[in-house]
Design a protein around this motif. Sequence first.
Motif, PDB file in Angstrom:
ATOM      1  N   PHE B 249       0.804  -1.228   0.000  1.00 37.71           N
ATOM      2  CA  PHE B 249       0.000   0.000   0.000  1.00 37.71           C
ATOM      3  C   PHE B 249       0.834   1.274   0.000  1.00 37.71           C
ATOM      4  N   SER B 250       2.129   1.118  -0.266  1.00 39.86           N
ATOM      5  CA  SER B 250       2.933   2.341  -0.428  1.00 39.86           C
ATOM      6  C   SER B 250       2.924   2.786  -1.896  1.00 39.86           C
ATOM      7  N   ILE B 251       2.258   2.034  -2.753  1.00 42.33           N
ATOM      8  CA  ILE B 251       2.169   2.456  -4.156  1.00 42.33           C
ATOM      9  C   ILE B 251       1.021   3.458  -4.268  1.00 42.33           C
ATOM     10  N   VAL B 252       1.409   4.697  -4.481  1.00 41.18           N
ATOM     11  CA  VAL B 252       0.403   5.766  -4.501  1.00 41.18           C
ATOM     12  C   VAL B 252       0.586   6.578  -5.782  1.00 41.18           C
ATOM     13  N   ASN B 253      -0.204   6.278  -6.792  1.00 36.41           N
ATOM     14  CA  ASN B 253      -0.156   7.122  -8.002  1.00 36.41           C
ATOM     15  C   ASN B 253      -1.032   8.349  -7.747  1.00 36.41           C
ATOM     16  N   ASP B 254      -0.915   9.346  -8.587  1.00 34.43           N
ATOM     17  CA  ASP B 254      -1.692  10.574  -8.414  1.00 34.43           C
ATOM     18  C   ASP B 254      -3.189  10.256  -8.454  1.00 34.43           C
ATOM     19  N   MET B 255      -3.871  10.530  -7.322  1.00 33.76           N
ATOM     20  CA  MET B 255      -5.279  10.156  -7.220  1.00 33.76           C
ATOM     21  C   MET B 255      -6.190  11.055  -8.067  1.00 33.76           C
ATOM     22  N   ALA B 256      -5.641  12.121  -8.629  1.00 36.33           N
ATOM     23  CA  ALA B 256      -6.446  12.961  -9.517  1.00 36.33           C
ATOM     24  C   ALA B 256      -6.635  12.263 -10.865  1.00 36.33           C
ATOM     25  N   TYR B 257      -5.764  11.324 -11.189  1.00 37.69           N
ATOM     26  CA  TYR B 257      -5.816  10.647 -12.489  1.00 37.69           C
ATOM     27  C   TYR B 257      -6.104   9.160 -12.358  1.00 37.69           C
ATOM     28  N   TYR B 258      -5.563   8.567 -11.308  1.00 41.76           N
ATOM     29  CA  TYR B 258      -5.709   7.115 -11.131  1.00 41.76           C
ATOM     30  C   TYR B 258      -6.809   6.796 -10.131  1.00 41.76           C
ATOM     31  N   ASN B 259      -7.414   5.625 -10.286  1.00 39.84           N
ATOM     32  CA  ASN B 259      -8.392   5.128  -9.318  1.00 39.84           C
ATOM     33  C   ASN B 259      -8.264   3.610  -9.344  1.00 39.84           C
ATOM     34  N   GLY B 260      -8.726   2.953  -8.302  1.00 36.64           N
ATOM     35  CA  GLY B 260      -8.691   1.479  -8.309  1.00 36.64           C
ATOM     36  C   GLY B 260      -7.286   0.919  -8.224  1.00 36.64           C
ATOM     37  N   ILE B 261      -7.081  -0.177  -8.960  1.00 41.18           N
ATOM     38  CA  ILE B 261      -5.825  -0.925  -8.884  1.00 41.18           C
ATOM     39  C   ILE B 261      -4.652  -0.125  -9.459  1.00 41.18           C
ATOM     40  N   VAL B 262      -3.552  -0.060  -8.706  1.00 43.07           N
ATOM     41  CA  VAL B 262      -2.294   0.498  -9.221  1.00 43.07           C
ATOM     42  C   VAL B 262      -1.192  -0.507  -8.883  1.00 43.07           C
ATOM     43  N   PHE B 263      -0.139  -0.528  -9.666  1.00 44.15           N
ATOM     44  CA  PHE B 263       0.887  -1.550  -9.427  1.00 44.15           C
ATOM     45  C   PHE B 263       2.252  -1.125  -9.920  1.00 44.15           C
ATOM     46  N   GLY B 269      18.146  -6.858  -8.446  1.00 44.03           N
ATOM     47  CA  GLY B 269      19.402  -6.294  -8.957  1.00 44.03           C
ATOM     48  C   GLY B 269      19.222  -4.975  -9.676  1.00 44.03           C
ATOM     49  N   ILE B 270      17.977  -4.573  -9.907  1.00 41.94           N
ATOM     50  CA  ILE B 270      17.737  -3.257 -10.526  1.00 41.94           C
ATOM     51  C   ILE B 270      17.120  -2.365  -9.453  1.00 41.94           C
ATOM     52  N   CYS B 271      17.790  -1.217  -9.234  1.00 41.75           N
ATOM     53  CA  CYS B 271      17.521  -0.490  -7.991  1.00 41.75           C
ATOM     54  C   CYS B 271      16.191   0.248  -7.938  1.00 41.75           C
ATOM     55  N   GLU B 272      15.455   0.327  -9.025  1.00 44.81           N
ATOM     56  CA  GLU B 272      14.146   0.975  -8.936  1.00 44.81           C
ATOM     57  C   GLU B 272      13.112   0.181  -9.737  1.00 44.81           C
ATOM     58  N   GLY B 273      11.850   0.553  -9.583  1.00 45.19           N
ATOM     59  CA  GLY B 273      10.783  -0.158 -10.275  1.00 45.19           C
ATOM     60  C   GLY B 273      10.957  -0.049 -11.790  1.00 45.19           C
ATOM     61  N   VAL B 274      10.790  -1.164 -12.501  1.00 43.39           N
ATOM     62  CA  VAL B 274      10.950  -1.136 -13.956  1.00 43.39           C
ATOM     63  C   VAL B 274       9.591  -1.117 -14.657  1.00 43.39           C
ATOM     64  N   LEU B 275       8.540  -1.380 -13.881  1.00 41.55           N
ATOM     65  CA  LEU B 275       7.204  -1.418 -14.479  1.00 41.55           C
ATOM     66  C   LEU B 275       6.258  -0.618 -13.589  1.00 41.55           C
ATOM     67  N   ALA B 276       5.399   0.174 -14.206  1.00 47.31           N
ATOM     68  CA  ALA B 276       4.428   0.931 -13.409  1.00 47.31           C
ATOM     69  C   ALA B 276       3.130   1.010 -14.185  1.00 47.31           C
ATOM     70  N   GLY B 277       2.027   0.894 -13.456  1.00 47.53           N
ATOM     71  CA  GLY B 277       0.753   0.955 -14.158  1.00 47.53           C
ATOM     72  C   GLY B 277      -0.404   1.151 -13.215  1.00 47.53           C
TER      73      GLY B 277
END
Lengths: 208, 367
Positions: B249-263, B269-277
């Motif tokens: 639940f630390s995945i917080v996309n901008d709530m002005a644009y996103y709603n529902g499921i975010v991931f 070995g890769i220091c940041e997220g490579v996929l976002a949606g």
Amino acid sequence: MINIALPKGRLGEKVYAMFEAAGYECPSIKEESRKLIFENPEKGVRYFWVKPSDVSIYVERGAADIGVAGKDILLEYEPQLYELLDLNIGKCKMAVAAKKDFYDSGDSTLKVATKFCNIARQYYASLGREIDIIKLNGSIELAPVLGLSDVIVDIVETGKTLKENDLEVRADIVPISARLVANQSAFRFQSQKIEEIVQELKAQVQKV
Amino acid sequence: MIDEKILKSEEKAIYALRALYKKYGYLPFKMNKFEEYELYLENKDFLVSNRIITFNDTTGKLLALKPDVTLSIIKNSEDRPGYKQKTVYNENVYRVSGRTGQYQEIMQTGLECIGDLDLYDIFEVLSLAAKSLGLIMPEFELDISHLGILSALLEEAGGDEAFRKKASSYIAEKNTHDLERLCKAAGIEPEKAARLTAVTGIYGERKTVLKKLLPLCDSRAAKAAWEELKALDALLSLSEFSERICYDFSIVNDMAYYNGIVFKGFLKGICEGVLAGGRYDKLMQKMGKKSGAIGFALYLDLLEENKAPSAAFDVDTLLLYDAATPPEEVWQTVRQLTSENLSVSAQRAVPEKLRFRRILDLRKERA
């Protein structure tokens, strides 16, 4: 093995003492040497000392899994990290200070000298005040004394340096302390070990 | 036939992903390199960075080098009841990097599912996100959150817009200590503040998280979001990658644009997220569309971080010749070596930086 970036200096020594008390000791770190990396395979930890302002870079880029950085650095550089625990040490505050006789009429652009440009910009933006930022790298207190700036935004610990230069705090911006930070990817792939360290350190924080 | 050994990891990923998305009926969307600047100006908060490279076209119109692909796909989508547009893209986008503060060309591949969405569509997109990560590296993690729960808890807590913004940033940092202080300073009721703080720390195995979440979901909106998550969970359990999909639940996309499921997806070995949606019905509404939408992007440039150890040699053979060597002899030797699957560099002198396993000397003048 968890890679831990510690800030060099007095704060780093206090931080290591907390890790040691929490059960993550690494005796070689206390030996006089020019070594940069210290390891205790039994405890699964590897420590390294880095410049305090670089801790967040090491952690964000994944060279360290976790580390300890001052909140001032985290606010200034806004790295993409998890901030898992307030260690409650290295406490001070980010504040605005000015010469005792300075009067801010509010009708002109305020000249602000600071090392923390992002924090200063955000603070004055929240007040809707137009400022002229003068980025300095040290001896910030000198700026208002010599008329380079109207005010400074800087870390205030005891206020002694301010007092000695005839300066005073005009506003508190944010309290500062040392924070345990983690790399976002490492948090997932080493979550059990990192959570265990957080719990052990939490117990130490409560003792402080 | 392409020799896979010579492909970089991001190039291999592009081929594998293209084949995967095609199997599920996602059709390629090829777009113009440039887009009217106005499109980004109207939706600048949706963009990762609002600094955009602009220029005037031959008619004086202000154009931009694309900083994002989703907005262009939405612009070209149509609202047709019952219909779903499944689109896949592979494009370069131009943005300011958060790390360096400089413009960067980012290779991005992704997909969008736009239309009358149902639970299956959400599951399919999540499942494709997991499969995409699994194709690149076996050690991955896909983390899911539900903004319906977070926004309900923030709504319940009260507080102004500034409070919600700050609280969201602390939730994204898993920073419970500053969130507690913020709630206290904003005068949030202790029980509501405790719920917000509790949800911030929730991460891990899905069934355990669902159990922990239930008592926090008191309001009707939060409960409805929890039910959706639970229904989705039953489907996710069927996925071959079920164990690599967690809730966070630390995945917080901008709530002005996103709603529902975010991931978000991570590779070891890769220091940041490579996929976002995530699901972005609110963005669709802002752009005058009635359909729902969900999609994700994979940042393939990050795969460079996971470089294979470089080979000890650049070529197997350094073939030396001179003016007296007949070119036919050079050619025949090169052909012989390459037919044996050996690489060869034909040179008149030993190049300074070339690393080679052996030298084959055809020089006649020296003899």
